[in-house]
Enzyme design. Sequence first.
Site, PDB file in Angstrom:
ATOM      1  N   GLY A 241       0.689  -1.303   0.066  1.00 28.26           N
ATOM      2  CA  GLY A 241       0.334   0.118  -0.103  1.00 28.26           C
ATOM      3  C   GLY A 241       0.637   1.093  -0.276  1.00 28.26           C
ATOM      4  N   SER A 243       3.298   1.394  -2.001  1.00 31.81           N
ATOM      5  CA  SER A 243       4.808   1.804  -3.373  1.00 31.81           C
ATOM      6  C   SER A 243       4.032   2.618  -4.006  1.00 31.81           C
ATOM      7  CB  SER A 243       3.782   0.546  -3.922  1.00 31.81           C
ATOM      8  OG  SER A 243       4.351  -0.941  -3.919  1.00 31.81           O
TER       9      SER A 243
HETATM   10  N1  ARG Z   1       4.640  -3.418  -3.230  1.00 33.78           N
HETATM   11  C1  ARG Z   1       4.365  -2.831  -2.191  1.00 33.78           C
HETATM   12  C2  ARG Z   1       2.882  -2.084  -2.758  1.00 33.78           C
HETATM   13  O1  ARG Z   1       2.521  -1.978  -3.481  1.00 33.78           O
HETATM   14  C3  ARG Z   1       5.477  -2.169  -1.211  1.00 33.78           C
HETATM   15  C4  ARG Z   1       5.658  -3.249  -0.898  1.00 33.78           C
HETATM   16  C5  ARG Z   1       7.201  -2.479   0.074  1.00 33.78           C
HETATM   17  N2  ARG Z   1       7.298  -3.788   1.291  1.00 33.78           N
HETATM   18  C6  ARG Z   1       8.911  -3.649   1.595  1.00 33.78           C
HETATM   19  N3  ARG Z   1       8.867  -4.486   2.480  1.00 33.78           N
HETATM   20  N4  ARG Z   1       9.737  -2.155   2.032  1.00 33.78           N
HETATM   21  O2  ARG Z   1       2.801  -1.456  -2.146  1.00 33.78           O
END
Ligand code: ARG
Length: 753
Positions: A241, A243
């Site tokens: 969330g 991202s």
């Molecule tokens: N891919 C995730 C999103 O769509 C973000 C993840 C970030 N994860 C982390 N361990 N820093 O929100």
Amino acid sequence: MSQHLLLPLVVFAIRPIPGDFKDSAFGPTQEQPEDLDCGRPEPSARIVGGSDAQPGTWPWQVSLQHGGGHICGGSLIAPSWVLSAAHCFVTNGTVEPAAEWSVLLGVHSQDGPLDGAHARTVAAILVPDNYSAVELGADLALLRLASPARLGPAVRPICLPRASHRFAHGTACWATGWGDVQEADPLPFPWVLQEVKLRLLGEAACQCLYSRPGPFNLTFQLLPGMLCAGYAEGRRDTCQGDSGGPLVCEEGGRWFQAGITSFGFGCGRRNRPGVFTAVAPYEAWIREQVMGSEPGPAFPTQPQEPQSGPREPREENCTIALPECGKAPRPGTWPWEAQVMVPGSRPCHGALVSESWVLAPASCFLDPTDPDDAPPGDLGAWRVLLPSHPRAERVARLVPHENASWDDASDLALLQLRAPVNLSAAPRPVCLPHPEHYFLPGSRCRLARWGRGERAPGPGALLEAELLSGWWCHCLYGHQGAEVPLPGDPPLALCPAYLEEEEAGRCWNDTRWSLLCREEGTWFLAGVAHLSSGCLRPRAFSPLHAHGPWISHVARGAYLEDQLAWDWGPEGEETETHTCPMHTEHGACGLRPEAAPVEVLWPWLAEVHVAGDRVCAGILVAPGWVLAATHCVLRPGSTTVPHIDVYLGRAGASPLPQGHQVTSAPPLLCRTGGGSWVLVGMAVRGSRELFAAVSPEEAWISQTVPEAHFLPPSGSPYWPPEGSDLCPPDLAGASGSPRAALFLLLLTPLIQG
Ligand code: ARG
């Protein structure tokens, strides 16, 4: 156990769009300043492990909405442009229609708008041609707004770094967003924007961390255009969330966007910092996309000379973080052992899981037979005693598991201490397993007190245990007429083999246990005993795996640790379906049903009398040598060999003298096709059904007793064809079967006094 690939997937957390935004009258666009000022929040007034941001601190932060909910973050880089992550918009290789998206600007809490907050529809979504998947890089996107944003105190653009801009390793930067506050744990109402300070990690340092096996035994190759920020010890990170949201660093009074939140392995896990798309390398691509729009994004020159940053550690000697939980210098004295004192009842034993939370059975505090039993309101008189902690701690809150009153496996409650304890040498929290944790069969475990049970009889050494494989657990229980589910993923029961009845002389019926298992020197709370397991052996424990998310949701900051041991051994994982060994009244196999004179039947059987009060079975393996189980000969924890008498040629023929305790360690004999009887196994501690194979000890036995006879190695033609009433072939070499602990006794003629 299957291996799952965690993450790089976007989990879409849909939150309702606040009504005010939908029908807010989007007023005329304010006059735009000639030179776009960027990266300066109005001077004023989660992200994992973060905290609420102050309104107006991060005026470039936007929320990208799809289907009426927040999906990703983004940053305003120019009145008509938002920077975000490609993976937020690309499904199955195609970019989603821009018309389905909208952008919320000037939002602080998703609950209500700030002054100046407004929404914009999206005219176009631009993604680099070479983007294919998050973990392959180029995870960025540009959104052109249908009409320019209204700039004001709550809505301002961020500065972008030029390609030559260098952010020094170790710099403290900030990530912001409305993402999950822990894995699978959404930001709670009222969704206040979270901020977290993250340190930039050098490429080599980050690669070094990701080269060590982590969750799911996975490693990862960092690619150019990626950037890491966070901490080796984890606990602070972005999450699902977040991202598309910005990672910003202050330089010379302005904020520059160093990265775009892209992905990670889990969230906040040890040695798994967040991975961001580095913005600087994409200067040219961004300029190209926004060409012609006035005013465009600002790329101010770097205020200071590019710094080289601290010397990066070489890959082979970087500092990986070790678990901060589960350290017990002396097994048996548990630094997390907590006793909850409730006036009028016996102390209840639980475990410290973080600096402020204790896990204990809910049945200590609630009446399990009364589902409507309300948690006690007055916690004022309760006290928690912790090891090496002079003060009795007060209890602020009791949170029972929602299924605690009807599900044995959920008989858990969390107690919050009024004041967090200082986590020094003791007290210290125990580690908790993630849902996908697989405790390997053969793991060294211990039983510890749990709940209001009695103290264990006998010395602490009796509490040592070894984890059996799921198949053994299932088979053994089946033989005793009890149901233990087939081994599953995650397992539904954990069975440790341990000394119980045979040493203590009785079943510890009144004692409740927690099961602690060790991986690479770190102790995990692996399970808690079923209340109803009675005297069945081995006792089955409910695994704690499934409760990790509940525990970390309630007790934020609990130590969920990744699996540390991945050594599956030569047999590999327990993937094939086994058949349970055959079972007769007397053991798994090998006892001749027809009656025969005892001396004739088992001429090799010896009675081993230990210290005058214990008797166990021995096997004559050569004229001067008898083989017996170690635990029969040696008392746990003792290294001195007691006085031992061995009687031959009378096994079972004469009754044992009064007062002798029979220590069960029956040998398992199997008959080969050639008709000879072979010693195949020795009963495992606490079981008459489970035998440890003797064959792994062949080298040791033949070295000590060269005259002992061995049949040709396993797989030999001596084994009878399938179906004959002999040993099941999987018995001797079953995967995950415990090793036999054997003792060879050199016989000397007995001088009877
Ligand atoms: N891919 C995730 C999103 O769509 C973000 C993840 C970030 N994860 C982390 N361990 N820093 O929100």
